[in-house]
Design a protein around this motif. Structure first.
Motif, short mmCIF file in Angstrom:
data_model
loop_
_atom_site.label_atom_id
_atom_site.label_comp_id
_atom_site.label_asym_id
_atom_site.label_seq_id
_atom_site.Cartn_x
_atom_site.Cartn_y
_atom_site.Cartn_z
N ARG A 132 0.81 -1.16 0.01
CA ARG A 132 -0.10 -0.04 -0.18
C ARG A 132 0.89 1.26 0.03
O ARG A 132 0.44 2.20 -0.50
N TYR A 133 2.15 1.24 0.65
CA TYR A 133 2.97 2.38 0.65
C TYR A 133 3.29 2.87 -1.06
O TYR A 133 3.00 3.93 -1.17
N TRP A 134 3.85 1.82 -1.51
CA TRP A 134 4.20 2.15 -3.00
C TRP A 134 2.96 2.32 -3.83
O TRP A 134 2.91 3.31 -4.66
N HIS A 219 6.80 6.06 15.93
CA HIS A 219 7.95 5.24 15.16
C HIS A 219 7.54 4.03 14.72
O HIS A 219 8.16 3.57 13.98
N LEU A 220 6.29 3.56 15.08
CA LEU A 220 5.73 2.19 14.49
C LEU A 220 4.42 2.46 13.91
O LEU A 220 4.16 1.79 12.72
N ILE A 221 3.49 3.21 14.40
CA ILE A 221 2.24 3.37 14.00
C ILE A 221 1.93 4.64 13.00
O ILE A 221 2.71 5.80 13.47
N SER A 222 1.31 4.79 12.14
CA SER A 222 0.84 5.88 11.13
C SER A 222 -0.33 6.59 11.87
O SER A 222 -1.61 6.13 11.34
N PHE A 242 3.37 8.22 4.00
CA PHE A 242 2.39 7.57 3.08
C PHE A 242 1.84 6.20 3.86
O PHE A 242 1.00 5.78 3.13
N GLY A 243 2.37 6.00 4.81
CA GLY A 243 2.10 4.56 5.68
C GLY A 243 0.45 4.52 5.73
O GLY A 243 -0.01 5.60 6.21
N ASN A 244 -0.23 3.31 5.66
CA ASN A 244 -1.67 3.11 5.65
C ASN A 244 -1.56 2.95 7.16
O ASN A 244 -2.46 3.67 7.85
N VAL A 252 12.09 3.82 6.52
CA VAL A 252 12.93 3.09 5.61
C VAL A 252 13.12 4.12 4.34
O VAL A 252 14.31 4.26 3.98
N PHE A 253 12.22 4.52 3.89
CA PHE A 253 12.44 5.25 2.49
C PHE A 253 12.56 6.66 2.82
O PHE A 253 12.48 7.14 1.52
N GLY A 254 12.42 7.09 3.96
CA GLY A 254 12.90 8.54 4.16
C GLY A 254 11.74 9.44 3.81
O GLY A 254 11.95 10.85 3.69
N THR A 255 10.67 9.10 4.02
CA THR A 255 9.23 10.09 3.90
C THR A 255 8.72 10.40 5.23
O THR A 255 7.75 10.82 5.21
#
Length: 869
Positions: A132-134, A219-222, A242-244, A252-255
């Protein structure tokens, strides 16, 4: 340092509600519910908790949702988040069953089926969030996908239900990534249900208007603290978080982004703006799609189902007893009369005429002489002024004002019992319409009535119309079917009222029934529509407003909203291509028009019929006056001409009827006037004057209306209104009736190929002749002396219909009739004069035959050609 309750709630709300949700899920599953039902129930409980928390610890006051927000998001939740996934799951299960039957099963080593449910849940969340991130990143980077994803960003308020806003296509793509792969891997239903619960509960918190802290969980939950920045109004600033469900992939991807400044906890604005984002998707289209494809069809289905149930109940409650009474009208009428008399026996008029001692119709006729409004008015006035029961035992709710066709307006008391009777007869009439033409109720109903309260009498008593009072007391289910708000009829200026009626009605395409007492009202609306089509289209678009209406009327009109773009496009095409619009052009689903068709309405009915499709039924409204509803219109079978397949059944459960033969009454013989007849004694094809007794305080009340017996329904005669009794003039003994004038003018129309828009026959006693003033719908043909030619033919037609007229003309005692053509639009000026004189617009009535001395309108200002005197 002491921790406040608010701080404790802010820190514990997320984990507590999440744990309660999973505890509820386990409990419901243990109680025997399916995994899907258990997770859905637990998710609903979590939503309620979050909605409650939004009231207790809100983050921003300006994010409180409006009623409109709640409505649209509730629909998104139901359709996109609940119904769509269920449909996709069904389609997927069918596809999987077909695939598994045609190929080998999925290798079991691809998923740890033997692991505990919580282990499988964590694995599923991690994998699904990566996919879902991508997808989420792609939706922001690829313009085509952004057009769908922008629906989710369109909201300018974040609160629990706003999580539901997703375009159906994007929701389908999400399903293919976070549910379908795991169903393909045969993941247990308990795991899929637990994922749904976590996904839903986290989404409520993520978008909630909540002043809470997740602390290390950020740091874990969006959660909400992070996700608000993803909804930033600046599209560049929104390219974060962007995390669901999880934020780990953003790390990890710097966003990942969360301000270090604790005071800067929320963006100044959320949403999207067209000038900063060229790819904004117009969610008005989504709203329109939902309304057109989901809300309206579902609402109509529920309304029509409820309507069918209501009609079924009305059939059992009202129609069946009505049919039983039609079989024995004499018994039914005496029961009603006895009830009226006993109910009002302690009123002043009841004591004076000893209602308590009346034991038969003979007693009633002997003890109570015939009444008129003049004889009853002192009792009505005394009750109104003193508040004592003089004419009715019930305290009047309102005084129904007559339209004043033949004189000054009258005020008829309407109490609770009378109102209940009126509502019953209205329900019965609605049932008869439904039985005759069920398709008339499938769409919306456009009915034009009068306001329930039109003013106040000295002393403060309200007066108005019974039609408006009945409309006001309708059930909410019935009111949902009607296009026009009741408040609209409080507009006093008739031209403004017409424009507002048209503006609202044009927005609605699916009108299946038109109803109003006077057909000329419908013709007036159609004329305004054709003359002012482009101004009305601007009004439909919302470009013009009157600015003259009271706030409560404006508010009621605004609730009806504006037309959809597709409807505006339809109207624009129609207005551009049709030189003359008819009702079926505007409302192609129009199935029924209900209005008066008898008496002086014959001319407008003929013109109205020419504007309608042959497939649209025309149904008579029935014999209705302010004092009573005299009949209901019931189907009498089928035939080629559906307009004539109806019978007027007397409302014998609400009114006690007496009659006198027309010939006897007009003979001016006291002996003839004593020949009173009851309903069961009437003969077919005969005409009668009507006398009525009912709960409106009318006792043996002479209506001065003439009805005719057209047939029988079981043992009860069917009645049609012919004319007011005053529609007879007598200059030299000819006793010319309004009905004879109507017949003679119709003969002239056929002979000269005329279409009469309006006419009036005036009896000139000073010159001993009649004058016909006439407005025609088509231009007058190039005749030599058209008026004398038409006058000669009219003279012959009147002579053929009235032998006394022929004799008086032959003897020279009565001069020849004169004809005067009127300029186009005279009818509108005459109508305005009647309204200014106090007649009610929705029940506008006039006599086609009048004495010259009684006419107050100056037709001389509207003559088209010089009179040929």
């Amino acid at each position: 340092m002491m921790i406040s309750r608010k701080q404790l709630l802010a820190a514990s709300a997320y984990p507590v509600v999440m744990l309660l949700g999973f505890a509820g899920f386990s409990g419901l599953a243990a109680a025997g519910l399916s995994a899907t039902a258990a997770s859905t129930g637990a998710a609903v409980g979590a939503l309620l908790c979050v909605l409650l928390l939004e009231r207790v610890i809100p983050l921003r006051g300006d994010w409180q949702p409006s009623v409109s927000d709640l409505k649209i998001d509730a629909v998104f939740m139901l359709v996109v988040q609940v119904m769509l996934p269920r449909g996709l799951a069904l389609a997927l299960s069918i596809a999987l069953a077909t695939w598994v039957g045609a190929s080998a099963a999925v290798p079991s080593f691809l998923w740890p089926h033997g692991s505990p449910v919580w282990v499988q849940l964590l694995l599923m969340v991690a994998i699904a969030d990566l996919l879902r991130y991508w997808l989420h990143v792609a939706c922001h980077k690829i313009p085509l996908l952004w057009r769908f994803h922008a629906v989710h960003h369109e909201t300018e308020k974040l609160y629990a239900l706003s999580v539901a806003r997703f375009h159906p296509l994007e929701k389908s793509m999400q399903y293919l990534l976070d549910t379908a792969p795991f169903a393909l891997l045969a993941v247990e239903p308990q795991v899929l249900a637990a994922y749904f619960l976590f996904y839903a509960t986290n989404g409520f918190f993520q978008h909630g208007n909540l002043d809470i802290r997740l602390g290390p969980l950020n740091h874990l939950i969006s959660g909400g603290e992070l996700h608000r920045w993803h909804h930033h109004v600046d599209p560049q600033a929104a390219q974060v978080n962007f995390g669901n469900n999880l934020i780990i992939w953003d790390s990890v991807f710097g966003t990942r982004y969360l301000p270090t400044n604790r005071e800067h906890r929320t963006p100044h604005a959320v949403g999207i703006r067209s000038h900063t984002n060229p790819y904004r998707f117009d969610t008005g289209i989504v709203r329109a799609w939902l309304c057109h494809r989901v809300i309206t069809p579902c609402g109509n289905l529920l309304l029509n189902t409820g309507l069918k149930l209501r009609m079924w109940l009305t059939g059992k409650r009202l129609w069946a007893p009505f049919l039983a009474d039609l079989k024995q009208p004499e018994v039914a009428q005496w029961k009603l009369l006895n009830r009226i008399l006993q109910h009002n026996r302690n009123t002043q008029i009841g004591r004076e005429f000893d209602f308590a001692q009346i034991r038969s119709y003979a007693d009633f006729k002997r003890q109570l002489p015939l009444q008129t409004y003049d004889t009853l008015e002192p009792y009505i006035r005394r009750q109104r002024e003193a508040g004592t029961p003089c004419v009715t035992a019930d305290r009047p709710i309102i005084y129904a004002k007559t339209s004043g066709t033949t004189g000054a307006a009258k005020f008829i008391p309407v109490g609770n019992t009378a109102l209940a009777m009126l509502k019953a007869s209205q329900d019965l009439a609605g049932y008869c319409i439904y039985q005759a033409c069920p398709e008339a109720y499938r769409g919306k109903l456009l009915t034009i009535t009068s306001p329930s309260v039109e003013g106040y009498l000295p002393g403060g008593a309200a007066y108005g119309s019974t039609s408006g009072l009945v409309a006001q007391s309708m059930s909410r289910l019935a009111q949902k079917k009607y296009v026009l708000p009741r408040e609209l009829f409080d507009i006093e200026d008739h031209q403004i009222r017409y424009r507002e009626i048209l503006k609202i009605s044009l927005c609605e395409k699916h009108i299946s029934c038109l109803g109003t007492a006077n057909p000329s009202t419908l013709l007036m609306l159609l004329e305004i529509l054709n003359e002012q089509r482009w101004e009305l289209l601007d009004a439909v678009r919302g470009k013009t407003r009157t600015g003259l209406l009271p706030a409560y009327i404006e508010k009621a009109i605004q609730k009806k909203g504006l037309a959809r773009e597709s409807r505006i496009a339809e109207l624009q095409t129609l207005f551009s291509t049709r030189p003359k619009l008819g009702f079926n052009d505007i409302w192609p689903g129009l199935k029924l028009v209900v209005t008066w068709t008898g008496g002086s309405c014959g001319i407008p009915i003929k013109n109205l019929r020419q504007t309608m499709s042959p497939d649209t039924h025309l149904m008579d409204l029935g014999y209705i006056a302010t004092e009573l509803r005299g009949t209901v219109t019931a189907t009498a079978g089928t035939g080629q001409n559906k307009d004539r397949c109806y019978q007027q059944l007397p409302c014998l459960q609400q009114n006690f009827f007496e009659f006198v033969e027309r010939s006897d009454w007009e003979a001016n013989s006291s002996e003839g006037k004593e020949k009173y007849l009851l309903l069961h004694q009437l003969q077919e094809e005969q005409q009668y004057y009507v006398i009525v007794t009912n709960f409106n305080g009318l006792y043996r009340y002479f209506m001065n209306d003439i009805v005719q017996v057209d047939g029988r329904f079981d043992q009860t005669p069917s009645l049609s209104f012919i004319q007011k009794g005053r529609g007879v003039t007598n200059i030299t003994g000819e006793k010319l009736s309004e009905q004879q004038v109507l017949q003679a003018v119709a003969d002239c129309e056929r002979a000269f190929d005329l279409s009469a828009r309006f006419f009036l026959m005036l009896a000139d006693e000073e010159r001993s002749h009649y004058r016909l003033v006439l407005e025609v719908g088509d231009p007058i043909r190039a005749w030599d002396d058209p008026e004398p030619r038409l006058a000669n033919y009219l003279d012959e037609a009147l002579s053929s219909h009235n032998i006394e007229y022929r004799c008086k003309r032959a003897s020279g005692r009565l001069g020849s009739v004169h004809v005067q053509f009127l300029s186009p639009g005279t009818w509108k000026h005459y109508r305005r004069a009647l309204l200014d004189a106090g007649q009610r617009e929705s029940q506008l009535k006039y006599l086609c035959l009048q004495y010259m001395r009684e006419n107050r309108f100056n037709f001389g200002d509207h003559y088209l050609l010089a009179a040929g005197e």
